[in-house]
Design a protein around this motif. Structure first.
Motif, PDB file in Angstrom:
ATOM      1  N   ARG A  11      24.808  12.691 -16.199  1.00 17.68           N
ATOM      2  CA  ARG A  11      24.854  12.373 -17.622  1.00 17.68           C
ATOM      3  C   ARG A  11      23.487  12.572 -18.255  1.00 17.68           C
ATOM      4  O   ARG A  11      23.277  12.196 -19.403  1.00 17.68           O
ATOM      5  N   ASN A  12      22.584  13.152 -17.491  1.00 19.83           N
ATOM      6  CA  ASN A  12      21.222  13.393 -17.946  1.00 19.83           C
ATOM      7  C   ASN A  12      21.120  14.838 -18.455  1.00 19.83           C
ATOM      8  O   ASN A  12      21.192  15.790 -17.682  1.00 19.83           O
ATOM      9  N   ALA A  13      20.957  14.995 -19.771  1.00 17.06           N
ATOM     10  CA  ALA A  13      20.927  16.332 -20.366  1.00 17.06           C
ATOM     11  C   ALA A  13      19.770  17.163 -19.834  1.00 17.06           C
ATOM     12  O   ALA A  13      19.904  18.378 -19.643  1.00 17.06           O
ATOM     13  N   HIS A  14      18.615  16.525 -19.586  1.00 17.44           N
ATOM     14  CA  HIS A  14      17.472  17.248 -19.020  1.00 17.44           C
ATOM     15  C   HIS A  14      17.840  17.841 -17.657  1.00 17.44           C
ATOM     16  O   HIS A  14      17.496  18.970 -17.337  1.00 17.44           O
ATOM     17  N   LYS A  15      18.562  17.056 -16.881  1.00 16.36           N
ATOM     18  CA  LYS A  15      18.908  17.503 -15.531  1.00 16.36           C
ATOM     19  C   LYS A  15      19.928  18.643 -15.579  1.00 16.36           C
ATOM     20  O   LYS A  15      19.861  19.581 -14.779  1.00 16.36           O
ATOM     21  N   VAL A  16      20.883  18.574 -16.511  1.00 12.47           N
ATOM     22  CA  VAL A  16      21.854  19.669 -16.656  1.00 12.47           C
ATOM     23  C   VAL A  16      21.119  20.972 -16.933  1.00 12.47           C
ATOM     24  O   VAL A  16      21.385  22.004 -16.298  1.00 12.47           O
ATOM     25  N   ASP A  17      20.192  20.945 -17.882  1.00 10.83           N
ATOM     26  CA  ASP A  17      19.455  22.165 -18.231  1.00 10.83           C
ATOM     27  C   ASP A  17      18.633  22.668 -17.049  1.00 10.83           C
ATOM     28  O   ASP A  17      18.556  23.873 -16.799  1.00 10.83           O
ATOM     29  N   GLU A  18      18.012  21.745 -16.326  1.00  6.74           N
ATOM     30  CA  GLU A  18      17.168  22.121 -15.194  1.00  6.74           C
ATOM     31  C   GLU A  18      18.006  22.739 -14.080  1.00  6.74           C
ATOM     32  O   GLU A  18      17.649  23.782 -13.518  1.00  6.74           O
ATOM     33  N   ILE A  19      19.132  22.115 -13.757  1.00  6.27           N
ATOM     34  CA  ILE A  19      19.994  22.628 -12.696  1.00  6.27           C
ATOM     35  C   ILE A  19      20.554  23.996 -13.084  1.00  6.27           C
ATOM     36  O   ILE A  19      20.583  24.922 -12.261  1.00  6.27           O
ATOM     37  N   TRP A  20      20.973  24.133 -14.327  1.00  7.12           N
ATOM     38  CA  TRP A  20      21.538  25.417 -14.749  1.00  7.12           C
ATOM     39  C   TRP A  20      20.484  26.525 -14.679  1.00  7.12           C
ATOM     40  O   TRP A  20      20.767  27.633 -14.228  1.00  7.12           O
ATOM     41  N   VAL A  30      28.624  34.082 -14.613  1.00  5.19           N
ATOM     42  CA  VAL A  30      28.887  32.717 -15.064  1.00  5.19           C
ATOM     43  C   VAL A  30      27.896  32.399 -16.178  1.00  5.19           C
ATOM     44  O   VAL A  30      26.694  32.620 -16.041  1.00  5.19           O
ATOM     45  N   GLU A  31      28.400  31.889 -17.299  1.00  9.61           N
ATOM     46  CA  GLU A  31      27.560  31.575 -18.442  1.00  9.61           C
ATOM     47  C   GLU A  31      27.390  30.067 -18.583  1.00  9.61           C
ATOM     48  O   GLU A  31      28.120  29.288 -17.986  1.00  9.61           O
ATOM     49  N   ARG A  32      26.433  29.678 -19.402  1.00  7.47           N
ATOM     50  CA  ARG A  32      26.161  28.249 -19.601  1.00  7.47           C
ATOM     51  C   ARG A  32      27.408  27.506 -20.084  1.00  7.47           C
ATOM     52  O   ARG A  32      27.648  26.360 -19.675  1.00  7.47           O
ATOM     53  N   HIS A  33      28.221  28.152 -20.929  1.00  9.36           N
ATOM     54  CA  HIS A  33      29.420  27.481 -21.440  1.00  9.36           C
ATOM     55  C   HIS A  33      30.526  27.359 -20.387  1.00  9.36           C
ATOM     56  O   HIS A  33      31.531  26.701 -20.637  1.00  9.36           O
ATOM     57  N   ASP A  34      30.340  27.973 -19.229  1.00  8.38           N
ATOM     58  CA  ASP A  34      31.306  27.823 -18.135  1.00  8.38           C
ATOM     59  C   ASP A  34      31.050  26.564 -17.314  1.00  8.38           C
ATOM     60  O   ASP A  34      31.810  26.257 -16.394  1.00  8.38           O
ATOM     61  N   VAL A  35      29.968  25.865 -17.639  1.00  7.94           N
ATOM     62  CA  VAL A  35      29.559  24.689 -16.880  1.00  7.94           C
ATOM     63  C   VAL A  35      29.715  23.443 -17.737  1.00  7.94           C
ATOM     64  O   VAL A  35      29.323  23.420 -18.909  1.00  7.94           O
ATOM     65  N   ALA A  36      30.310  22.391 -17.157  1.00  6.54           N
ATOM     66  CA  ALA A  36      30.534  21.146 -17.890  1.00  6.54           C
ATOM     67  C   ALA A  36      29.860  19.988 -17.165  1.00  6.54           C
ATOM     68  O   ALA A  36      29.856  19.932 -15.937  1.00  6.54           O
ATOM     69  N   SER A  37      29.300  19.075 -17.924  1.00  9.53           N
ATOM     70  CA  SER A  37      28.681  17.887 -17.337  1.00  9.53           C
ATOM     71  C   SER A  37      29.704  16.759 -17.246  1.00  9.53           C
ATOM     72  O   SER A  37      30.815  16.845 -17.797  1.00  9.53           O
ATOM     73  N   ALA A  38      29.316  15.683 -16.586  1.00  5.90           N
ATOM     74  CA  ALA A  38      30.192  14.515 -16.489  1.00  5.90           C
ATOM     75  C   ALA A  38      30.494  13.947 -17.873  1.00  5.90           C
ATOM     76  O   ALA A  38      31.593  13.445 -18.126  1.00  5.90           O
ATOM     77  N   ILE A  39      29.549  14.060 -18.790  1.00 12.30           N
ATOM     78  CA  ILE A  39      29.771  13.587 -20.159  1.00 12.30           C
ATOM     79  C   ILE A  39      30.793  14.481 -20.856  1.00 12.30           C
ATOM     80  O   ILE A  39      31.719  13.991 -21.518  1.00 12.30           O
ATOM     81  N   ASP A  40      30.640  15.805 -20.725  1.00  8.31           N
ATOM     82  CA  ASP A  40      31.587  16.737 -21.339  1.00  8.31           C
ATOM     83  C   ASP A  40      33.010  16.448 -20.895  1.00  8.31           C
ATOM     84  O   ASP A  40      33.964  16.568 -21.677  1.00  8.31           O
ATOM     85  N   ASP A  42      34.102  13.564 -19.762  1.00 10.97           N
ATOM     86  CA  ASP A  42      34.426  12.140 -19.925  1.00 10.97           C
ATOM     87  C   ASP A  42      34.877  11.544 -18.589  1.00 10.97           C
ATOM     88  O   ASP A  42      35.855  10.795 -18.518  1.00 10.97           O
ATOM     89  N   ALA A  43      34.135  11.896 -17.545  1.00 10.18           N
ATOM     90  CA  ALA A  43      34.490  11.443 -16.194  1.00 10.18           C
ATOM     91  C   ALA A  43      33.838  10.099 -15.902  1.00 10.18           C
ATOM     92  O   ALA A  43      32.710   9.835 -16.337  1.00 10.18           O
ATOM     93  N   PRO A  44      34.519   9.232 -15.166  1.00  8.45           N
ATOM     94  CA  PRO A  44      33.934   7.938 -14.809  1.00  8.45           C
ATOM     95  C   PRO A  44      32.772   8.119 -13.828  1.00  8.45           C
ATOM     96  O   PRO A  44      32.728   9.082 -13.064  1.00  8.45           O
ATOM     97  N   SER A  45      31.848   7.183 -13.862  1.00  9.78           N
ATOM     98  CA  SER A  45      30.705   7.222 -12.940  1.00  9.78           C
ATOM     99  C   SER A  45      31.061   6.449 -11.675  1.00  9.78           C
ATOM    100  O   SER A  45      31.415   5.270 -11.756  1.00  9.78           O
ATOM    101  N   PRO A  46      30.961   7.086 -10.514  1.00 10.65           N
ATOM    102  CA  PRO A  46      31.266   6.374  -9.269  1.00 10.65           C
ATOM    103  C   PRO A  46      30.152   5.412  -8.893  1.00 10.65           C
ATOM    104  O   PRO A  46      29.024   5.521  -9.399  1.00 10.65           O
ATOM    105  N   VAL A  47      30.451   4.489  -8.023  1.00 12.99           N
ATOM    106  CA  VAL A  47      29.437   3.570  -7.506  1.00 12.99           C
ATOM    107  C   VAL A  47      28.610   4.328  -6.469  1.00 12.99           C
ATOM    108  O   VAL A  47      29.151   4.833  -5.480  1.00 12.99           O
ATOM    109  N   GLU A  48      27.297   4.410  -6.706  1.00  4.35           N
ATOM    110  CA  GLU A  48      26.409   5.113  -5.777  1.00  4.35           C
ATOM    111  C   GLU A  48      25.878   4.100  -4.764  1.00  4.35           C
ATOM    112  O   GLU A  48      24.772   3.579  -4.901  1.00  4.35           O
ATOM    113  N   ASP A  49      26.670   3.864  -3.734  1.00  2.22           N
ATOM    114  CA  ASP A  49      26.293   2.840  -2.757  1.00  2.22           C
ATOM    115  C   ASP A  49      25.848   3.429  -1.427  1.00  2.22           C
ATOM    116  O   ASP A  49      25.784   2.740  -0.412  1.00  2.22           O
ATOM    117  N   GLY A  50      25.499   4.718  -1.431  1.00  9.96           N
ATOM    118  CA  GLY A  50      24.967   5.328  -0.224  1.00  9.96           C
ATOM    119  C   GLY A  50      23.539   4.872   0.025  1.00  9.96           C
ATOM    120  O   GLY A  50      22.844   4.448  -0.900  1.00  9.96           O
TER     121      GLY A  50
END
Length: 206
Positions: A11-20, A30-40, A42-50
């Motif tokens: 959900r971090n816009a900076h990270k999306v741009d960096e990864i892309w 593959v173009e930038r518009h072919d990639v969707a973030s968790a925000i785009d 509307d996906a739930p955030s899992p518990v990061e318990d690792g």
């Protein structure tokens, strides 16, 4: 309307741009518009318990692949300080208590190592990058960026602990590097370049 082909579990816009920016050269067609973030999506955030970067990256990638029905990539990353025995590690984003409070996390870490001599301020950024597919397949790789901590924040770029970290061989902090240079030498750059061929294969590009 373009249907996304790949999901990025952040959900971090900076990270999306960096990864892309890192992955794009590995994904011809593959173009930038072919990639969707968790925000785009509307996906739930899992518990990061690792308890490892690899475990948390896989948790996020698997959850988004299941929720979106498409291949998903994720990373879990943080800073590991030598004199703190590798901490903050997987707790980097919530070191000061609140998840994602970069200023508080950075200030606390600087305070904790305030009396440590320069020669013992070694640290490294670590990134685990994961790919998961809806059918249950997955892969995870690690990237590292060794360096040292400086005594006060410098620079306006980057995010997280970037303003207090100088990578090995550099004279400026990550926050003072150009985005292009940072991607060349960063832990995230190393991890996602290694993951790139796996993503390309899943998308049928090779």
């Amino acid at each position: 309307m373009t249907v996304p082909r790949l999901a990025i579990a952040t959900r971090n816009a900076h990270k999306v741009d960096e990864i892309w920016a890192i992955l794009a050269p590995h994904l011809p067609g593959v173009e930038r518009h072919d990639v969707a973030s968790a925000i785009d999506l509307d996906a739930p955030s899992p518990v990061e318990d690792g308890v490892t970067f690899e475990a948390n990256a896989l948790i996020k990638a698997r959850a988004l692949a299941a929720a979106s029905g498409m291949p998903a990539i994720a990373d879990d990353s943080g800073i590991a300080v030598d004199v703190l025995g590798g901490a903050p590690g997987v707790f980097s984003a919530r070191w000061a208590g609140s998840h994602g409070d970069d200023a508080a996390n950075l200030a606390l870490l600087l305070d904790q190592v305030g009396d440590v001599p320069d020669e013992h301020r070694g640290a490294q950024f670590v990134c685990a990058a994961a790919l998961a597919t809806p059918d249950g397949g997955d892969v995870v790789v690690l990237g590292r960026m060794p360096g040292r901590l400086v005594r006060a924040p410098r620079g306006e770029g980057g995010f997280g602990y970037d303003p207090i970290f100088v990578a090995e061989g550099e004279e400026v902090t990550n926050a003072e590097l150009s985005p292009e240079r940072k991607n060349e030498i960063s832990h995230r750059g190393a991890a996602f370049r290694a993951l790139g061929p796996h993503v390309a294969a899943v998308l049928g590009l090779r």
